[in-house]
Design a protein around this motif. Structure first.
Motif, PDB file in Angstrom:
ATOM      1  N   CYS A  27      36.721  43.097  30.568  1.00  8.96           N
ATOM      2  CA  CYS A  27      37.885  42.245  30.851  1.00  8.96           C
ATOM      3  C   CYS A  27      38.141  42.188  32.358  1.00  8.96           C
ATOM      4  N   GLY A  28      37.962  43.306  33.041  1.00  3.20           N
ATOM      5  CA  GLY A  28      38.112  43.322  34.486  1.00  3.20           C
ATOM      6  C   GLY A  28      37.084  42.428  35.148  1.00  3.20           C
ATOM      7  N   ASN A  29      35.854  42.470  34.653  1.00  2.21           N
ATOM      8  CA  ASN A  29      34.797  41.630  35.202  1.00  2.21           C
ATOM      9  C   ASN A  29      35.124  40.154  34.987  1.00  2.21           C
ATOM     10  N   ARG A  30      35.630  39.805  33.824  1.00  2.99           N
ATOM     11  CA  ARG A  30      35.993  38.414  33.529  1.00  2.99           C
ATOM     12  C   ARG A  30      37.107  37.938  34.456  1.00  2.99           C
ATOM     13  N   ALA A  31      38.083  38.792  34.703  1.00  5.49           N
ATOM     14  CA  ALA A  31      39.203  38.432  35.582  1.00  5.49           C
ATOM     15  C   ALA A  31      38.723  38.237  37.022  1.00  5.49           C
ATOM     16  N   ARG A  32      37.853  39.128  37.493  1.00  5.31           N
ATOM     17  CA  ARG A  32      37.327  38.989  38.858  1.00  5.31           C
ATOM     18  C   ARG A  32      36.462  37.741  38.987  1.00  5.31           C
ATOM     19  N   ALA A  33      35.661  37.441  37.980  1.00  7.94           N
ATOM     20  CA  ALA A  33      34.821  36.236  38.005  1.00  7.94           C
ATOM     21  C   ALA A  33      35.695  34.985  38.014  1.00  7.94           C
ATOM     22  N   ALA A  34      36.756  34.974  37.239  1.00 10.22           N
ATOM     23  CA  ALA A  34      37.659  33.817  37.206  1.00 10.22           C
ATOM     24  C   ALA A  34      38.313  33.607  38.570  1.00 10.22           C
ATOM     25  N   ARG A  35      38.735  34.696  39.231  1.00  9.90           N
ATOM     26  CA  ARG A  35      39.307  34.574  40.576  1.00  9.90           C
ATOM     27  C   ARG A  35      38.282  34.032  41.564  1.00  9.90           C
ATOM     28  N   HIS A  36      37.047  34.506  41.470  1.00 12.41           N
ATOM     29  CA  HIS A  36      35.991  34.040  42.370  1.00 12.41           C
ATOM     30  C   HIS A  36      35.760  32.544  42.201  1.00 12.41           C
TER      31      HIS A  36
END
Length: 51
Positions: A27-36
């Motif tokens: 979930c953290g990876n998904r959130a960081r990817a969405a911000r990127h």
């Protein structure tokens, strides 16, 4: 109990660390990817000719 801050995640979790924001690492990876991608798309739209 806290709600997970990741996009499209509906899970709740017990916060075991002061800076924990997500229920699991994916979930953290998904959130960081969405911000990127959000930053990248905003920059690309600004750099288009005529805008």
């Amino acid at each position: 109990m806290r709600a997970c801050n990741a996009p499209r995640c509906v899970r709740y979790f017990v916060k075991s660390h002061g800076r924990q924001e997500w229920c699991k690492p994916s979930c953290g990876n998904r959130a960081r990817a969405a911000r990127h991608y959000q930053r990248h798309n905003a920059t690309a739209a600004r750099d288009l000719p005529g805008s």
